[in-house]
Write a protein that holds these residues in place. Structure first.
Motif, PDB file in Angstrom:
ATOM      1  N   SER A  33       0.294 -13.220  -0.133  1.00  0.00           N
ATOM      2  CA  SER A  33       1.447 -13.373   0.749  1.00  0.00           C
ATOM      3  C   SER A  33       1.315 -12.403   1.911  1.00  0.00           C
ATOM      4  N   GLU A  34       2.231 -12.510   2.862  1.00  0.00           N
ATOM      5  CA  GLU A  34       2.209 -11.606   4.005  1.00  0.00           C
ATOM      6  C   GLU A  34       2.333 -10.149   3.572  1.00  0.00           C
ATOM      7  N   ALA A  35       3.085  -9.903   2.501  1.00  0.00           N
ATOM      8  CA  ALA A  35       3.267  -8.528   2.027  1.00  0.00           C
ATOM      9  C   ALA A  35       1.999  -7.969   1.399  1.00  0.00           C
ATOM     10  N   ASP A  36       1.083  -8.840   0.976  1.00  0.00           N
ATOM     11  CA  ASP A  36      -0.117  -8.417   0.261  1.00  0.00           C
ATOM     12  C   ASP A  36      -1.394  -8.569   1.078  1.00  0.00           C
ATOM     13  N   ALA A  37      -1.273  -8.661   2.391  1.00  0.00           N
ATOM     14  CA  ALA A  37      -2.450  -8.921   3.229  1.00  0.00           C
ATOM     15  C   ALA A  37      -3.544  -7.875   3.040  1.00  0.00           C
ATOM     16  N   ASN A  38      -3.162  -6.639   2.738  1.00  0.00           N
ATOM     17  CA  ASN A  38      -4.154  -5.570   2.556  1.00  0.00           C
ATOM     18  C   ASN A  38      -4.231  -5.086   1.115  1.00  0.00           C
ATOM     19  N   ALA A  39      -3.785  -5.905   0.176  1.00  0.00           N
ATOM     20  CA  ALA A  39      -3.733  -5.500  -1.227  1.00  0.00           C
ATOM     21  C   ALA A  39      -5.128  -5.378  -1.826  1.00  0.00           C
ATOM     22  N   LEU A  40      -5.219  -4.636  -2.925  1.00  0.00           N
ATOM     23  CA  LEU A  40      -6.501  -4.386  -3.576  1.00  0.00           C
ATOM     24  C   LEU A  40      -7.164  -5.676  -4.034  1.00  0.00           C
ATOM     25  N   HIS A  41      -6.390  -6.631  -4.584  1.00  0.00           N
ATOM     26  CA  HIS A  41      -7.034  -7.862  -5.060  1.00  0.00           C
ATOM     27  C   HIS A  41      -7.615  -8.678  -3.913  1.00  0.00           C
ATOM     28  N   VAL A  42      -7.024  -8.557  -2.737  1.00  0.00           N
ATOM     29  CA  VAL A  42      -7.550  -9.244  -1.551  1.00  0.00           C
ATOM     30  C   VAL A  42      -8.866  -8.602  -1.124  1.00  0.00           C
ATOM     31  N   ARG A  43      -8.924  -7.285  -1.186  1.00  0.00           N
ATOM     32  CA  ARG A  43     -10.135  -6.568  -0.781  1.00  0.00           C
ATOM     33  C   ARG A  43     -11.288  -6.777  -1.746  1.00  0.00           C
ATOM     34  N   ASP A 345      19.355   4.943 -14.072  1.00  0.00           N
ATOM     35  CA  ASP A 345      19.415   3.651 -14.741  1.00  0.00           C
ATOM     36  C   ASP A 345      18.216   2.783 -14.379  1.00  0.00           C
ATOM     37  N   PHE A 346      17.042   3.411 -14.243  1.00  0.00           N
ATOM     38  CA  PHE A 346      15.783   2.712 -13.964  1.00  0.00           C
ATOM     39  C   PHE A 346      15.864   1.895 -12.671  1.00  0.00           C
ATOM     40  N   ARG A 347      16.537   2.438 -11.687  1.00  0.00           N
ATOM     41  CA  ARG A 347      16.651   1.750 -10.408  1.00  0.00           C
ATOM     42  C   ARG A 347      15.277   1.655  -9.749  1.00  0.00           C
ATOM     43  N   PRO A 348      14.864   0.465  -9.302  1.00  0.00           N
ATOM     44  CA  PRO A 348      13.546   0.316  -8.664  1.00  0.00           C
ATOM     45  C   PRO A 348      13.424   1.175  -7.416  1.00  0.00           C
ATOM     46  N   ALA A 349      12.182   1.557  -7.107  1.00  0.00           N
ATOM     47  CA  ALA A 349      11.914   2.382  -5.933  1.00  0.00           C
ATOM     48  C   ALA A 349      10.877   1.692  -5.055  1.00  0.00           C
ATOM     49  N   THR A 350      10.958   1.947  -3.778  1.00  0.00           N
ATOM     50  CA  THR A 350       9.975   1.418  -2.840  1.00  0.00           C
ATOM     51  C   THR A 350       9.463   2.544  -1.975  1.00  0.00           C
ATOM     52  N   GLY A 351       8.324   2.320  -1.340  1.00  0.00           N
ATOM     53  CA  GLY A 351       7.776   3.333  -0.449  1.00  0.00           C
ATOM     54  C   GLY A 351       6.268   3.297  -0.419  1.00  0.00           C
ATOM     55  N   ARG A 352       5.711   4.275   0.250  1.00  0.00           N
ATOM     56  CA  ARG A 352       4.260   4.360   0.417  1.00  0.00           C
ATOM     57  C   ARG A 352       3.682   5.307  -0.627  1.00  0.00           C
ATOM     58  N   LEU A 353       2.637   4.861  -1.300  1.00  0.00           N
ATOM     59  CA  LEU A 353       1.954   5.682  -2.295  1.00  0.00           C
ATOM     60  C   LEU A 353       1.021   6.655  -1.576  1.00  0.00           C
ATOM     61  N   ARG A 354       1.474   7.870  -1.423  1.00  0.00           N
ATOM     62  CA  ARG A 354       0.645   8.858  -0.728  1.00  0.00           C
ATOM     63  C   ARG A 354      -0.504   9.325  -1.608  1.00  0.00           C
ATOM     64  N   LYS A 355      -0.246   9.459  -2.887  1.00  0.00           N
ATOM     65  CA  LYS A 355      -1.292   9.821  -3.843  1.00  0.00           C
ATOM     66  C   LYS A 355      -1.095   8.987  -5.098  1.00  0.00           C
ATOM     67  N   PHE A 356      -2.186   8.462  -5.643  1.00  0.00           N
ATOM     68  CA  PHE A 356      -2.082   7.626  -6.840  1.00  0.00           C
ATOM     69  C   PHE A 356      -3.417   7.651  -7.558  1.00  0.00           C
ATOM     70  N   THR A 357      -3.575   8.599  -8.453  1.00  0.00           N
ATOM     71  CA  THR A 357      -4.837   8.766  -9.168  1.00  0.00           C
ATOM     72  C   THR A 357      -4.577   9.138 -10.622  1.00  0.00           C
ATOM     73  N   THR A 370      -3.834   1.272  -4.488  1.00  0.00           N
ATOM     74  CA  THR A 370      -4.637   2.443  -4.167  1.00  0.00           C
ATOM     75  C   THR A 370      -3.800   3.342  -3.268  1.00  0.00           C
ATOM     76  N   PRO A 371      -4.158   4.638  -3.148  1.00  0.00           N
ATOM     77  CA  PRO A 371      -3.394   5.529  -2.266  1.00  0.00           C
ATOM     78  C   PRO A 371      -3.302   4.965  -0.852  1.00  0.00           C
ATOM     79  N   GLY A 372      -2.113   5.040  -0.293  1.00  0.00           N
ATOM     80  CA  GLY A 372      -1.877   4.497   1.036  1.00  0.00           C
ATOM     81  C   GLY A 372      -1.195   3.145   1.023  1.00  0.00           C
TER      82      GLY A 372
END
Length: 651
Positions: A33-43, A345-357, A370-372
């Protein structure tokens, strides 16, 4: 074997399928989708095709568009992963009509098990025990209320066409039935386009135990052992393990046999899961998931199999080995890492993953990020799965806690700390398993963290000050080296760790800083290291930490804890509490599914005013105080962005 397949999914499962196919020498086609244009599975895929806007209904649920991509790309088969079209009988039939293999069970099996009510009737006919309940087609509210009374409270309302905890509501008393029925129907309609429900007896301390099954086109059906998925929140699994612990040999054997009978009853092929609720020595059929499960890695860890590989082999016509099931070896545990706020109450969060390892080579880390990368509100908030194995259950849980300590996530809220507490909880290690585990131990698992320790605030202030001192300035007037004509330079800042602003006073010294928090005494500190990996030095002691600068502060990790710290202007006027409690805004982008108050209505503190649906979760907006609804900022059914006003209150 296939030469090229299309993966009709996203995230970690799409990545997993692509990597398995690559190992088998199979070319892969990704869709996005448009939201996943740069996603890991696409790469990672050999080729990728856009299929529409971010909403799943306009992209990943468009079977016609996906099949068109399959035909144009020359794919011989489609793997649906899980979720989206994986249990869509019409899509499976459309694949067959196009001469493209559907990597999953026959459409007839999907259709038979897709309705909880119909599947229950089939299981009764096949001799598989089921929970007492009502599974009829009639859906009048009065009839459903009467059936609930006949079954006896507490009962569980469940979406007939559902799964994943959507449209599922426990009801403990007759007077609550109508409201919970309305909520369950609303969720069911939104998630599945089908508001029908069934009603079952609500077991008080049930375990959620499932059996992995596999069937081939040559008539063979076999089990691949059990899994326990009892540790859940909002009826969604959080921790899974295999094999299911503490089952008697008689019960375990009966589960294996019942699962195989259930699969044979619908002519099942490929991978599937038969789920049961277990209480004591009694097991009852819950449902059959006609697809691969999110938790399949724990079965792979104890059997040594690649279930995705065998999905591809069976879909291509291969027979299952006659020696299956292979014996279970050791014990495996998996946890789901979510972008969410457990203490809220397990409220979902959104944002940019600055670090993810995950700095633990011995643990398996299945992820589609992936990070970023940016986590949006368009899809499920699961970030990754952490899977470990040990010689026994105790060793596996110890291994899991160690792996979670090595998990670093910065940039958005997540449940990593909650999972670490869970992995180390003595009741979990003792085998106290049932679906109420998290709710029962909420005080220990979900207690909000207190204010950040003083050393965390000191490290943040000193590290950013030191970075400013070292950074070259275009002009001496823009430099941040702490120089003053007379006396030592001193700055006063307000740092907020989420519990409120706290004053930090920093005085510049040659080679270091004197830092005080609040009215406390100043401590002489220095920062050692460069980049993000630093150390806070005080006297002869040094404590390592990592720091990622952000626009208005930083994310700091120290002593196994991660803190998001915001630097405020200490001279800015404080906002009035009353004003802050008057404007109720959307905490995350989503859709307003219900407005329960109108302009002019008098409301009381805690009263439910609106329901927002975001990332497959219903978020309740309640009144923070008594007041009168002064304004509605949106309408039912409207999609809103984060921060948009839902309504406002007047005194």
């Amino acid at each position: 074997m296939f030469s090229k397949i299309l993966i009709a999914n996203r995230g970690e499962i799409a990545v997993r399928i692509i990597r398995t196919a690559r190992r088998m020498g199979i070319a892969t086609v990704a869709v996005f989708s448009e939201a996943d244009a740069n996603a890991l599975h696409v790469r990672e895929a050999d080729e990728a095709h856009a299929i529409g806007p971010a909403p799943a209904a306009q992209s990943y649920l468009r079977g016609d568009v996906i099949l068109d991509v399959a035909r144009r790309s020359g794919a011989e088969a489609v793997h649906p992963g899980y979720g989206f079209l994986s249990e869509n009988a019409e899509f499976a039939e459309a694949c067959a009509a196009s001469g493209i293999a559907f990597i999953g069970p026959p459409a007839a099996a999907i259709r038979a098990m897709g309705s909880k009510a119909e599947s229950k009737r089939l299981m009764v006919a096949a001799g598989v025990p089921t929970v007492p309940g009502y599974h009829g087609e009639a859906q009048e509210e009065a009839l459903l209320a009467a059936e609930a009374a006949r079954i006896g409270f507490p009962v569980l309302i469940k979406a007939s066409a559902g799964g994943g905890g959507k449209g599922m509501r426990p009801v403990y008393a007759a007077q609550d039935f109508a409201a919970e029925l309305a909520g369950a129907r609303r969720e069911a309609q939104a998630a599945f386009g089908d508001a029908r429900v069934l009603i079952e007896k609500y077991l008080q301390r049930p375990r959620h135990v499932e059996v992995q099954v596999f069937g081939d086109s040559h008539g063979r059906v076999t089990h691949l052992h059990t899994r326990d998925c009892s540790v859940q929140r909002r009826h969604q699994k959080v921790l899974e393990e295999a094999p299911a612990p503490d089952l008697s040999d008689v019960l375990r054997t009966s589960l294996h046999e019942a699962a195989e009978n259930a699969a044979r009853a619908v002519g099942y092929t490929n991978a599937g899961t038969v789920e049961f609720v277990v209480e004591g020595e009694h097991a009852y059929f819950l449902e059959m998931n006609t697809r691969l499960q999110v938790e399949h890695p724990v079965t792979e860890m104890i059997t040594g199999l690649d279930l995705v590989e065998w999905q591809l082999r069976v879909a291509a016509g291969e027979a299952l080995p006659t020696h299956w099931p292979p014996p279970a070896q050791g014990h495996a545990v998996e946890v789901r890492v979510y972008a969410e706020e457990p203490e809220q109450d397990f409220r979902p969060a959104t944002g940019r993953l600055r670090k993810f390892t995950l700095a633990d080579a011995g643990a398996r880390f299945d992820t589609g990020f992936t990070p970023g990368d940016t986590v949006t509100a368009a899809y499920d908030p699961m970030l990754a799965k952490v899977i470990v194995a040990g010689t026994d259950r105790g060793a596996a849980l110890t291994r899991l806690a160690s792996a979670l300590d090595a998990l670093e996530i910065e940039g958005l809220g997540n449940n990593a700390r909650f999972l670490t507490r869970l992995a180390r909880h003595p009741a979990l290690r003792a085998g106290e398993l049932d679906t109420g585990f998290i709710a029962r131990h909420a005080e220990a698992l979900l207690t909000p963290r207190g204010p950040a320790p003083e050393r965390v605030l000191m490290a943040a202030a000193a590290a950013l000050a030191e970075a400013g001192r070292r950074a070259p300035a275009a002009s001496p007037w823009l430099g941040r080296q702490g120089w003053r004509l007379q006396g030592a330079a001193e700055t006063v800042e307000a740092w907020d760790d989420g519990t409120g602003p706290r004053q930090v006073t920093l005085r510049w010294l040659p080679g270091g800083h004197a830092v005080a928090v609040g009215e406390g005494a100043a401590r002489i500190l220095s920062i050692r290291g460069t980049g993000t990996r630093l150390a806070l030095v005080e006297g002869d002691a040094a404590e390592a930490f990592t720091l990622t600068p952000e626009a208005d502060g930083c994310t700091l990790r120290m002593g196994g804890e991660s803190w998001r710290l915001h630097r405020r202007d200490p001279h800015a006027p404080a906002s009035e509490d009353a004003a802050g409690e008057s404007r109720l805004s959307a905490p995350i982008p989503g859709r307003v599914v219900k407005l329960l108050a109108a302009v002019g209505d008098a409301v009381v503190k805690g009263q439910l005013l609106a329901v927002l649906e975001a990332m497959k979760t219903e978020i309740k907006i309640t009144a923070p105080r008594d007041g009168v609804v002064a304004h509605l900022g949106c309408a039912e059914g409207e999609n809103v962005e984060e921060g948009v006003e839902i309504l406002s209150l007047a005194t």
